[in-house]
Write an enzyme that holds these catalytic residues in place. Structure first.
Site, short mmCIF file in Angstrom:
data_model
loop_
_atom_site.label_atom_id
_atom_site.label_comp_id
_atom_site.label_asym_id
_atom_site.label_seq_id
_atom_site.Cartn_x
_atom_site.Cartn_y
_atom_site.Cartn_z
N GLU A 150 15.44 7.08 -17.89
CA GLU A 150 16.05 6.10 -16.99
C GLU A 150 15.89 6.56 -15.53
OE1 GLU A 150 20.17 5.29 -17.83
OE2 GLU A 150 20.27 3.66 -16.36
N ASP A 208 24.46 0.87 -8.71
CA ASP A 208 25.88 0.69 -8.99
C ASP A 208 26.81 1.70 -8.32
OD1 ASP A 208 24.29 -0.74 -10.74
OD2 ASP A 208 25.40 -0.19 -12.54
C1 GLC Z 1 22.25 0.28 -14.52
C2 GLC Z 1 21.52 0.29 -13.20
C3 GLC Z 1 20.98 -1.09 -12.92
C4 GLC Z 1 20.11 -1.52 -14.09
C5 GLC Z 1 20.83 -1.40 -15.43
C6 GLC Z 1 19.91 -1.61 -16.60
O1 GLC Z 1 23.37 -0.53 -14.50
O2 GLC Z 1 22.34 0.73 -12.16
O3 GLC Z 1 20.23 -1.10 -11.74
O4 GLC Z 1 19.68 -2.82 -13.90
O5 GLC Z 1 21.37 -0.12 -15.54
O6 GLC Z 1 18.81 -0.76 -16.53
#
Ligand code: GLC
Length: 420
Positions: free
Chosen positions: A392, A162
């Site tokens: 994460e 993102d």
């Molecule tokens: C964030 C990340 C994306 C992922 C999401 C859920 O938005 O950038 O890649 O899919 O989190 O984990």
């Protein structure tokens, strides 16, 4: 911290909401597209039926035109913004209106090839095959309408990366003027220093408002958007998925499907190969509004390794580049070159390490015979999990676990790849 297979399984079980897995409790309370495709690989190590279910729940969100949304809102939650009331798409279950990297076909292929219950796998893969084919056709039609061989993302969220610096210049052309009032929930879960800035968030929502005003029609979005980028990572992931879809087409498809896939494969391969950067020793994205290449050395620019794009000489130079990054930071593979002045080891996609990206890079390196470096990346990922749990993402300088905790795709990577 001790990490174990049992602990990784517990994360998936605790994040299971009945056939689909949320990325993490709290921060991301719905089903996410590429998360689920990776998470299925984790489930497959101890419950194959549940792994198939994950993908089947995902395609419940697929639109009639083939688009696979980035979020499927199976059940309501007020913990996340923007929710279904902002997207206002016309699908049941409710979904977002944009997509995410297409790992679906790759996941189907891996589940099928590693299945112990072969009869189940054949039947379930056969019914998922047309869904993946429809998705890939949607990409070609909706996101490469002029047949360039490169597909475009129309929102940074579609990249799955993102907040990458690669989108900064393109995103800066989007006005920070959303009509929807912003009610951020993410910064209530995670420190604001690790998350995108407020101005960027306003631009993200401005794009959502714009596309909603065009009724989520691909043609109208394509014509109206100020943000159109050929993201190197999603193009590489799609190309890899097309290769995997071809192997599925050999069992479940028609000769005409295979002909179509062969054509697309050739066309994509040539177009992606042109995104090689001689000075950077990796591939770059391209801004399709200005026509300019985006000078940002990101981990996404290494993913063509996963899609069999580079020559062996280029692959060797990419391996050398990763090793050079490894002289600057102890934990590979940072999402941005640590030599880039924009490198921020704790902020979302501007430096941190993701286990899923490491797996794709390591598998690519292995395919090119760079097995020592691939093993180093896998061992390094395992060490990060041991040091900091199934976070994460991780700080490449300190190894600290960041963002959401008890994260599904990180646990899934432990189970299926970097086994503790
Ligand atoms: C964030 C990340 C994306 C992922 C999401 C859920 O938005 O950038 O890649 O899919 O989190 O984990």
């Amino acid at each position: 911290m001790t990490v174990s297979i049992a602990a990784a399984r517990d994360i998936l079980k605790n994040n299971d909401r009945g056939g689909y897995t949320v990325p993490t409790d709290g921060l991301y309370p719905f089903q996410w597209n590429w998360d689920s495709a990776f998470v299925a690989l984790g489930w497959a190590t101890f419950d194959e039926a549940r792994a198939w279910r994950e993908l089947e729940k995902l395609v419940e969100g697929q639109w009639d035109d083939g688009m696979l949304p980035h979020i499927i809102f199976h059940a309501p939650s007020d913990q996340y913004f923007p929710g279904p009331d902002v997207w206002r798409t016309h699908h049941h279950p409710p979904t977002s209106g944009i997509t995410q990297p297409p790992v679906l076909a790759t996941s189907i292929r891996l589940l099928l090839e590693n299945a112990t219950d072969v009869a189940q796998a054949e039947a379930r893969a056969a019914s998922l095959y047309p869904r993946a084919l429809a998705l890939h056709r949607w990409y070609a039609r909706a996101r490469d309408p002029h047949g360039s061989g490169l597909i475009a993302i129309l929102h940074p969220w579609e990249s799955g990366m993102d907040n990458s610096p690669a989108w900064d210049a393109a995103l800066a052309r989007v006005p920070a003027a959303p009509s929807t009032p912003i009610k951020r929930r993410d910064t209530g879960h995670v420190h604001a220093d690790m998350r995108p800035s407020q101005a960027d968030y306003e631009r993200y929502i401005t794009l959502v408002d714009l596309y909603r005003s065009h009724g989520w029609s691909p043609d109208r979005m394509w014509a109206a958007t100020p943000f159109k980028v050929a993201d190197i990572a999603i193009n590489a992931i799609l190309h890899r998925a097309e290769i995997d879809l071809m192997t599925l087409a050999e069992r479940f498809g028609s000769p005409s499907d295979r002909g179509e896939l062969a054509q697309r494969l050739e066309h994509q391969q040539a177009a992606i190969a042109r995104l090689w950067s001689e000075p950077a020793n990796l591939y770059e994205s391209m801004d399709l509004i200005t026509g300019a290449r985006i000078a940002a050395a990101t981990s996404g620019g290494l993913l063509p390794l996963f899609a069999a794009i580079p020559s062996s000489d280029q692959a060797a130079r990419m391996a050398g580049e990763i090793e050079r990054w490894g002289q600057k930071v102890p934990h590979l593979v940072p999402s941005l070159s640590p030599f880039d002045p924009r490198f921020e080891p704790k902020r979302y996609w501007r430096g941190p390490v993701w286990a899923i990206v490491n797996r794709m890079i390591a598998e690519g390196l292995n395919a090119y015979g760079h097995s020592a470096l691939a093993t180093r990346i896998r061992e390094g990922t395992r060490a990060l999990m041991r040091q900091s749990g199934f976070a994460e993402y991780y700080d490449p300088v300190t190894g600290e676990g960041l963002g959401g905790g008890s994260f599904s795709w990180t646990a899934a990577m432990a189970l299926s790849w970097a086994v503790p």
